[in-house]
Design an enzyme around this catalytic site. Structure first.
Site, PDB file in Angstrom:
ATOM      1  CB  SER A  19     -13.957 -14.001  -2.342  1.00 29.89           C
ATOM      2  OG  SER A  19     -13.198 -13.033  -3.039  1.00 29.89           O
ATOM      3  CE1 TYR A  30      -9.005 -15.840  -0.512  1.00 29.49           C
ATOM      4  CE2 TYR A  30      -9.863 -14.807  -2.489  1.00 29.49           C
ATOM      5  CZ  TYR A  30      -9.822 -14.901  -1.107  1.00 29.49           C
ATOM      6  OH  TYR A  30     -10.601 -14.068  -0.339  1.00 29.49           O
TER       7      TYR A  30
HETATM    8  P1  NAD Z   1      -7.599 -12.090   8.150  1.00 27.95           P
HETATM    9  O1  NAD Z   1      -6.278 -12.635   7.733  1.00 27.95           O
HETATM   10  O2  NAD Z   1      -7.673 -10.734   8.751  1.00 27.95           O
HETATM   11  O3  NAD Z   1      -8.291 -13.113   9.170  1.00 27.95           O
HETATM   12  C1  NAD Z   1      -8.300 -14.498   8.917  1.00 27.95           C
HETATM   13  C2  NAD Z   1      -8.669 -15.227  10.186  1.00 27.95           C
HETATM   14  O4  NAD Z   1      -8.602 -16.637   9.910  1.00 27.95           O
HETATM   15  C3  NAD Z   1      -7.701 -14.968  11.352  1.00 27.95           C
HETATM   16  O5  NAD Z   1      -8.441 -14.909  12.552  1.00 27.95           O
HETATM   17  C4  NAD Z   1      -6.802 -16.187  11.336  1.00 27.95           C
HETATM   18  O6  NAD Z   1      -6.269 -16.480  12.616  1.00 27.95           O
HETATM   19  C5  NAD Z   1      -7.800 -17.256  10.897  1.00 27.95           C
HETATM   20  N1  NAD Z   1      -7.155 -18.435  10.331  1.00 27.95           N
HETATM   21  C6  NAD Z   1      -6.218 -18.488   9.350  1.00 27.95           C
HETATM   22  N2  NAD Z   1      -5.811 -19.766   9.168  1.00 27.95           N
HETATM   23  C7  NAD Z   1      -6.531 -20.526  10.035  1.00 27.95           C
HETATM   24  C8  NAD Z   1      -6.548 -21.906  10.350  1.00 27.95           C
HETATM   25  N3  NAD Z   1      -5.724 -22.779   9.747  1.00 27.95           N
HETATM   26  N4  NAD Z   1      -7.399 -22.332  11.316  1.00 27.95           N
HETATM   27  C9  NAD Z   1      -8.196 -21.463  11.967  1.00 27.95           C
HETATM   28  N5  NAD Z   1      -8.211 -20.138  11.719  1.00 27.95           N
HETATM   29  C10 NAD Z   1      -7.387 -19.676  10.769  1.00 27.95           C
HETATM   30  O7  NAD Z   1      -8.528 -12.228   6.855  1.00 27.95           O
HETATM   31  P2  NAD Z   1      -9.838 -11.432   6.361  1.00 27.95           P
HETATM   32  O8  NAD Z   1      -9.425 -10.492   5.304  1.00 27.95           O
HETATM   33  O9  NAD Z   1     -10.630 -10.933   7.522  1.00 27.95           O
HETATM   34  O10 NAD Z   1     -10.605 -12.603   5.616  1.00 27.95           O
HETATM   35  C11 NAD Z   1     -11.648 -13.345   6.221  1.00 27.95           C
HETATM   36  C12 NAD Z   1     -12.404 -14.097   5.135  1.00 27.95           C
HETATM   37  O11 NAD Z   1     -12.942 -13.175   4.185  1.00 27.95           O
HETATM   38  C13 NAD Z   1     -11.529 -15.065   4.336  1.00 27.95           C
HETATM   39  O12 NAD Z   1     -12.249 -16.238   4.039  1.00 27.95           O
HETATM   40  C14 NAD Z   1     -11.239 -14.282   3.066  1.00 27.95           C
HETATM   41  O13 NAD Z   1     -10.961 -15.126   1.973  1.00 27.95           O
HETATM   42  C15 NAD Z   1     -12.571 -13.561   2.889  1.00 27.95           C
HETATM   43  N6  NAD Z   1     -12.463 -12.364   2.029  1.00 27.95           N
HETATM   44  C16 NAD Z   1     -11.632 -11.347   2.384  1.00 27.95           C
HETATM   45  C17 NAD Z   1     -11.554 -10.247   1.543  1.00 27.95           C
HETATM   46  C18 NAD Z   1     -10.674  -9.088   1.853  1.00 27.95           C
HETATM   47  O14 NAD Z   1     -10.510  -8.230   0.963  1.00 27.95           O
HETATM   48  N7  NAD Z   1     -10.133  -8.970   3.054  1.00 27.95           N
HETATM   49  C19 NAD Z   1     -12.311 -10.202   0.367  1.00 27.95           C
HETATM   50  C20 NAD Z   1     -13.129 -11.262   0.054  1.00 27.95           C
HETATM   51  C21 NAD Z   1     -13.208 -12.353   0.904  1.00 27.95           C
END
Ligand code: NAD
Length: 259
Positions: free
Chosen positions: A141, A154
């Site tokens: 991130s 986080y």
């Molecule tokens: P999201 O909530 O849409 O998806 C998260 C996924 O992880 C889901 O499929 C959920 O079922 C799964 N998950 C959650 N807990 C779990 C567990 N205990 N075991 C297995 N699977 C699990 O999130 P997103 O926004 O798509 O984020 C995905 C990644 O990108 C994360 O690591 C997040 O930190 C990173 N990220 C997101 C953003 C953003 O702005 N959305 C920015 C930077 C980094």
């Protein structure tokens, strides 16, 4: 041995993970998707991926459990015969001042976002080294490079994921394996939608104000990144011309970390 390359994307039933899984399916990979939910609850993701005609299988594993990541990789290898691309994407968020941060949330965030990557990498590397080719992509991130208040767990885990990425890249540099971290700014996904609601509560603001004045404030473009932009980079990192990119943090953040 499978003649196709096999990609595992953790946490891939929604958001960025689902988009990355779709990219690999479109590139002709066999794809393993994962979440903690039962298979019937992952139906929408499987349906979305089925359109590509790719061989996509669902693996239920709760990555908050110790060893969940190791067992997940073992199950994927048992099912497909090998694992060539590992994308550590699963991640969760909690927004609260540190004095009020519930220790159980701290532990769960560290387990899902950091510990699971250690376990999946440990399980995936021997097979990759044996075949002399592998790609590990950790979705970190902008918060792996910069801090924001109220996100102690986080920010700490994402910085740690960057450190893990660099270390494993050095350990695998002569083995045909690359290890990189993609560092997105704010991407419009269900995780961010939940944060908008959380931040509105913490700051006593409306959700519209939170989006304008807090969420997109550090992102100079003032626009959300789309999940497909992250997926495209993941696909690029698996190409032969990306073989010298290793140990890198790749920012896709609308200029956030330029500041
Ligand atoms: P999201 O909530 O849409 O998806 C998260 C996924 O992880 C889901 O499929 C959920 O079922 C799964 N998950 C959650 N807990 C779990 C567990 N205990 N075991 C297995 N699977 C699990 O999130 P997103 O926004 O798509 O984020 C995905 C990644 O990108 C994360 O690591 C997040 O930190 C990173 N990220 C997101 C953003 C953003 O702005 N959305 C920015 C930077 C980094």
């Amino acid at each position: 041995m499978n003649t196709k390359r096999v990609a595992l994307v953790t946490g891939s039933t929604s958001g960025i993970g689902l988009s990355i899984a779709s990219k690999f399916a479109a590139m002709g990979y066999d794809v393993a998707i994962n979440s903690f939910e039962a298979e019937q609850d992952a139906g929408a993701a499987l349906e979305a991926l089925a359109a590509s005609g790719a061989n996509v299988r669902y693996f239920q594993s709760d990555l908050a459990e110790i060893g969940g990541g190791y067992d997940l990789v073992s199950a994927v290898v048992a099912s497909f015969g090998q694992l060539d691309v590992l994308v550590n994407n699963a991640g969760i968020q909690k927004v609260a001042p540190i004095e009020e941060f519930p220790p159980s949330d701290w532990q769960r965030i560290v387990a899902v976002s950091l510990d699971s990557a250690f376990h999946t990498i440990r399980a995936a590397l021997p097979g990759m080294a044996e075949r002399g080719w592998g790609r590990i992509i950790n979705i970190a991130s902008a918060h792996g490079l910069r801090a924001s208040p109220f996100k102690s767990a986080y920010v700490a885990t994402k910085h740690a994921v960057v450190g893990l990425t660099k270390t494993v890249a050095l350990e695998t540099a002569e083995k045909g394996i690359t290890v990189n971290a993609i560092c997105p700014g704010y991407v419009w996904t269900p995780l961010v939608a939940a944060q908008v609601a959380d931040q509105a509560r913490v700051h006593g603001m409306s959700e519209e104000q939170v989006m304008r004045e807090i969420i997109l404030a550090p992102q100079p473009t003032r626009q959300f990144v789309q999940p497909e932009e992250i997926a495209e980079m993941a696909g690029y990192l698996c190409g032969d011309l990306a073989r010298s990119i290793t140990g890198s943090t790749i920012s896709i953040d609308g200029g956030w970390t330029a500041k």
